[in-house]
Design a protein around this motif. Structure first.
Motif, PDB file in Angstrom:
ATOM      1  N   PRO A 103       0.844  -1.596   0.106  1.00  0.00           N
ATOM      2  CA  PRO A 103      -0.005   0.086  -0.017  1.00  0.00           C
ATOM      3  C   PRO A 103       0.813   1.325   0.143  1.00  0.00           C
ATOM      4  N   SER A 104       1.668   1.360   0.922  1.00  0.00           N
ATOM      5  CA  SER A 104       2.611   2.647   0.848  1.00  0.00           C
ATOM      6  C   SER A 104       3.553   2.677  -0.208  1.00  0.00           C
ATOM      7  N   THR A 105       3.942   1.762  -0.578  1.00  0.00           N
ATOM      8  CA  THR A 105       4.831   1.655  -1.691  1.00  0.00           C
ATOM      9  C   THR A 105       4.469   2.149  -3.077  1.00  0.00           C
ATOM     10  N   PHE A 106       3.133   1.652  -3.271  1.00  0.00           N
ATOM     11  CA  PHE A 106       2.396   1.851  -4.525  1.00  0.00           C
ATOM     12  C   PHE A 106       1.324   3.232  -4.552  1.00  0.00           C
ATOM     13  N   PRO A 113      -2.755   9.960  -1.495  1.00  0.00           N
ATOM     14  CA  PRO A 113      -1.779  10.434  -0.623  1.00  0.00           C
ATOM     15  C   PRO A 113      -1.544   9.287   0.593  1.00  0.00           C
ATOM     16  N   PRO A 114      -0.465   9.473   1.099  1.00  0.00           N
ATOM     17  CA  PRO A 114       0.139   8.444   2.018  1.00  0.00           C
ATOM     18  C   PRO A 114      -0.668   8.759   3.700  1.00  0.00           C
ATOM     19  N   GLU A 115      -2.073   8.976   3.440  1.00  0.00           N
ATOM     20  CA  GLU A 115      -2.614   8.991   4.730  1.00  0.00           C
ATOM     21  C   GLU A 115      -3.549   7.662   4.907  1.00  0.00           C
ATOM     22  N   VAL A 121      -8.695   2.557   1.759  1.00  0.00           N
ATOM     23  CA  VAL A 121      -9.488   2.530   0.545  1.00  0.00           C
ATOM     24  C   VAL A 121      -8.959   1.923  -0.579  1.00  0.00           C
ATOM     25  N   LEU A 122      -7.570   2.329  -0.812  1.00  0.00           N
ATOM     26  CA  LEU A 122      -6.729   1.827  -2.106  1.00  0.00           C
ATOM     27  C   LEU A 122      -6.403   0.463  -1.571  1.00  0.00           C
ATOM     28  N   THR A 123      -6.235  -0.075  -0.577  1.00  0.00           N
ATOM     29  CA  THR A 123      -5.977  -1.411  -0.233  1.00  0.00           C
ATOM     30  C   THR A 123      -7.060  -2.273  -0.472  1.00  0.00           C
ATOM     31  N   LEU A 124      -8.170  -1.674   0.145  1.00  0.00           N
ATOM     32  CA  LEU A 124      -9.395  -2.476  -0.013  1.00  0.00           C
ATOM     33  C   LEU A 124      -9.803  -2.857  -1.598  1.00  0.00           C
TER      34      LEU A 124
END
Length: 145
Positions: A103-106, A113-115, A121-124
């Motif tokens: 998640p933080s890498t991509f 944004p890295p929040e 949400v992106l990970t889901l």
């Protein structure tokens, strides 16, 4: 288990885990999956969940004549084997995503944004994409072994 009276056992989940992780891995570490996920709306998430469920149910109960969902143990009317398959399909992608720090890498490549909330949400969304492939591996392993 072998034979006409196939019953769900913990060993079946272990087989699902092996298959799920095997096919989930390549999709978790692919930047394109995360960029694709960033552009998904909630309707896309719903459709991918339905696809995963359809593939899983079809692979377990329609492709294998030895299994009858009406004869299996259930939770709230849903066969335990099917619930296990869905848990493995989505769970294997999620575990690998966090194990690799995906998640933080991509996030930056996906324009997120890295929040914490946007990353969640992106990970889901990425998990839903990867689960389409993980469910194939999990169901195949459960059916073959």
């Amino acid at each position: 288990m072998v034979g006409r009276g196939k019953r769900y056992a913990l060993a079946d989940t272990a087989q699902q885990v092996v298959g799920g992780f095997l096919l989930a891995g390549p999709f978790v570490v692919t930047e394109e999956v995360w960029v694709l996920a960033s552009g998904m709306g909630w309707q896309h998430v719903l459709v991918t969940v339905l696809i995963v469920s359809g593939i899983g149910y079809g692979a377990l109960y329609k492709a294998d004549d030895d299994r009858d969902p009406d004869r299996e143990a259930e939770v709230a009317g849903v066969p335990v084997r099917f619930l296990s398959l869905l848990l493995v399909a989505f769970g294997s992608v999620l575990v690998l995503a966090f194990a690799f720090g995906a998640p933080s890498t991509f996030a930056s490549a996906a324009g997120v944004p890295p929040e914490p909330v946007p990353l969640a949400v992106l990970t889901l969304k990425a998990t839903c994409v990867g689960a389409i492939f993980a469910v194939v591996g999990a169901a195949t392993a459960d059916s073959v072994f």
